[in-house]
Motif scaffolding. Structure first.
Motif, PDB file in Angstrom:
ATOM      1  N   ALA A   1      45.914  44.623  72.624  1.00 11.91           N
ATOM      2  CA  ALA A   1      46.021  44.546  71.161  1.00 11.91           C
ATOM      3  C   ALA A   1      44.770  43.961  70.516  1.00 11.91           C
ATOM      4  O   ALA A   1      44.672  43.921  69.287  1.00 11.91           O
ATOM      5  CB  ALA A   1      47.238  43.715  70.767  1.00 11.91           C
ATOM      6  N   SER A   2      43.809  43.519  71.333  1.00 17.73           N
ATOM      7  CA  SER A   2      42.626  42.837  70.791  1.00 17.73           C
ATOM      8  C   SER A   2      41.569  43.793  70.245  1.00 17.73           C
ATOM      9  O   SER A   2      40.565  43.354  69.686  1.00 17.73           O
ATOM     10  CB  SER A   2      41.985  41.964  71.884  1.00 17.73           C
ATOM     11  N   GLY A   3      41.783  45.099  70.391  1.00 16.36           N
ATOM     12  CA  GLY A   3      40.815  46.062  69.866  1.00 16.36           C
ATOM     13  C   GLY A   3      41.397  47.458  69.828  1.00 16.36           C
ATOM     14  O   GLY A   3      42.422  47.748  70.468  1.00 16.36           O
ATOM     15  N   ASN A   4      40.772  48.330  69.047  1.00 16.98           N
ATOM     16  CA  ASN A   4      41.214  49.710  68.933  1.00 16.98           C
ATOM     17  C   ASN A   4      40.394  50.615  69.846  1.00 16.98           C
ATOM     18  O   ASN A   4      39.204  50.389  70.058  1.00 16.98           O
ATOM     19  CB  ASN A   4      41.067  50.215  67.491  1.00 16.98           C
ATOM     20  N   GLN A   5      41.030  51.624  70.358  1.00 17.60           N
ATOM     21  CA  GLN A   5      40.368  52.626  71.173  1.00 17.60           C
ATOM     22  C   GLN A   5      40.540  53.983  70.494  1.00 17.60           C
ATOM     23  O   GLN A   5      41.649  54.371  70.128  1.00 17.60           O
ATOM     24  CB  GLN A   5      40.980  52.666  72.569  1.00 17.60           C
ATOM     25  N   THR A   6      39.447  54.704  70.293  1.00 15.94           N
ATOM     26  CA  THR A   6      39.493  56.011  69.633  1.00 15.94           C
ATOM     27  C   THR A   6      39.636  57.122  70.665  1.00 15.94           C
ATOM     28  O   THR A   6      38.903  57.185  71.649  1.00 15.94           O
ATOM     29  CB  THR A   6      38.226  56.245  68.795  1.00 15.94           C
ATOM     30  N   VAL A   7      40.614  58.002  70.411  1.00  7.71           N
ATOM     31  CA  VAL A   7      40.864  59.150  71.280  1.00  7.71           C
ATOM     32  C   VAL A   7      40.861  60.409  70.417  1.00  7.71           C
ATOM     33  O   VAL A   7      41.590  60.487  69.417  1.00  7.71           O
ATOM     34  CB  VAL A   7      42.215  59.016  72.017  1.00  7.71           C
ATOM     35  N   GLN A   8      40.047  61.383  70.802  1.00  2.36           N
ATOM     36  CA  GLN A   8      39.964  62.649  70.072  1.00  2.36           C
ATOM     37  C   GLN A   8      41.038  63.609  70.594  1.00  2.36           C
ATOM     38  O   GLN A   8      41.143  63.841  71.796  1.00  2.36           O
ATOM     39  CB  GLN A   8      38.579  63.271  70.245  1.00  2.36           C
ATOM     40  N   ILE A   9      41.839  64.183  69.662  1.00  5.17           N
ATOM     41  CA  ILE A   9      42.900  65.103  70.068  1.00  5.17           C
ATOM     42  C   ILE A   9      42.780  66.402  69.260  1.00  5.17           C
ATOM     43  O   ILE A   9      42.632  66.369  68.030  1.00  5.17           O
ATOM     44  CB  ILE A   9      44.294  64.478  69.872  1.00  5.17           C
ATOM     45  N   ASP A  10      42.867  67.496  69.951  1.00  4.13           N
ATOM     46  CA  ASP A  10      42.763  68.821  69.333  1.00  4.13           C
ATOM     47  C   ASP A  10      44.106  69.200  68.708  1.00  4.13           C
ATOM     48  O   ASP A  10      44.993  69.759  69.369  1.00  4.13           O
ATOM     49  CB  ASP A  10      42.351  69.840  70.397  1.00  4.13           C
ATOM     50  N   ILE A  11      44.264  68.908  67.428  1.00  3.80           N
ATOM     51  CA  ILE A  11      45.523  69.196  66.737  1.00  3.80           C
ATOM     52  C   ILE A  11      45.653  70.689  66.430  1.00  3.80           C
ATOM     53  O   ILE A  11      46.746  71.260  66.507  1.00  3.80           O
ATOM     54  CB  ILE A  11      45.632  68.358  65.451  1.00  3.80           C
TER      55      ILE A  11
END
Length: 344
Positions: A317-327
């Motif tokens: 919870a100490s940071g955000n992780q960005t994940v790219q998703i093909d919507i």
């Protein structure tokens, strides 16, 4: 009658010295030699044994190298876990000695307070040039804050330093006395880099799922750049899209081992699918980004064996992780629809 000149002759003649052999000298001064031997035995030898040998033993221990191969954390529970540490100790092997078993502490070297986050029970070792030391132990979490901080540093950093320290005794071959020494080694550990490189593939969406139930599915591959393997358990994440929280992501029975082979089914509950599909038809997502949206994940909860693991959850919870998703591809696979730009 002529006078004869007078001559005076002076001779300096030394007495012939008497011969004195080494044996005679020793007989005469035997007491001095005896005193010298006593001084050596009583003073010099103990000084060497009490000061010189311990100093050499400590220096040899200081120059030894501790190589970390892996740390494995299994059976994770709220107050304890099982830890396996696989290491190798290298030295020059010139001094034959045995090091007694001891309890060492582990702490983050770059935090000034050096609060231990774990204790390690080292077995008896020797001064061989190379020695494999593998430890498996039940480990209590004595300081929850310190252990949470360790997991947070492990998650965020590319590399960081961990120190192992403990007091023990060394037995040098040929000397009955045991000498106190300090084992202290600082290791450069690779970190998780915020799990950078995580990818989600094979995504599908169920637009008719009842409200509050899972409506988004896929396969996630999570890299582990560290040398630490974790048994986390059931893990959930807050799910954000453009800083708006849109739901929860679930990964069940999650364990992360070093490498890139951590592949798990993913399920999610998205509260507003219309917001997601509406965004994917807007620029730049519909054209330049080919229908790919940047989702952000932040740790929400971790539960294993029915127990909440705050030391993992708080770290995630100490940071955000960005994940790219093909919507766009997700909608095409799930519903057969091709989404373009809304202004076309």
């Amino acid at each position: 009658m002529d006078k004869q000149p007078e001559y005076t002759q002076t001779e300096n003649v030394a007495d012939k010295p008497r011969k004195r052999g080494c044996a005679g000298h020793c007989l005469k001064f035997w007491w001095a030699y005896l005193i010298a031997v006593i001084v050596i035995v009583v003073v010099v030898v103990p000084v060497v044994i009490l000061v010189g040998v311990p100093k050499i033993a400590q220096q040899k221990l200081d120059h030894a190298e501790l190589i970390l191969d892996s740390i494995i954390m299994t059976n994770s529970r709220a107050q304890n876990f099982t830890m396996s540490i696989n290491t190798e100790i290298k030295s020059d092997g010139k001094v034959k000695a045995t090091i007694e078993p001891f309890e060492g502490v582990m702490y983050l070297e770059d935090l000034p307070e050096h609060k231990p986050f774990a204790k390690v029970h080292f077995p008896e070792t020797t001064s061989d040039k190379s020695q494999i030391v593998n430890i498996t132990q039940f480990t209590m979490i004595d300081d929850l804050d310190a252990f949470t901080t360790f997991n947070t540093w492990l998650l965020h950093n590319e590399t960081f330093k961990v120190t192992v320290k403990g007091d023990t005794k060394v037995h040098v071959k040929g000397i009955a006395r045991a000498y106190g020494v300090t084992f202290k080694k600082t290791i450069d550990m690779p970190g998780l880099r915020m799990l950078d490189g995580t990818i989600v593939t094979n995504t599908t969406v169920n637009a008719t799922a009842p409200k509050g139930q899972n409506n988004f599915f896929g396969t996630v591959r999570i890299p582990n750049y560290s040398k630490v393997a974790f048994e986390l358990g059931n893990t959930t994440f807050h799910n954000y899209l453009l800083d708006k929280e849109i739901g929860t992501v679930y990964l069940d029975n999650l364990s992360l081992k070093p490498g890139n082979d951590n592949v798990y089914p993913m399920r999610a509950t998205i509260d507003d699918l219309g917001y997601v599909t509406g965004l994917v038809v807007e620029r730049p997502y519909c054209d330049k980004l080919n229908g790919v949206l940047p989702f952000k994940l932040r740790g929400k909860s971790v539960t294993n064996h029915g127990e909440s693991l705050s030391y993992f959850a708080d770290a995630l919870a100490s940071g955000n992780q960005t994940v790219q998703i093909d919507i766009r591809g997700t909608v095409k696979r799930s519903m057969g629809l091709t989404l373009g730009c809304s202004d076309e």
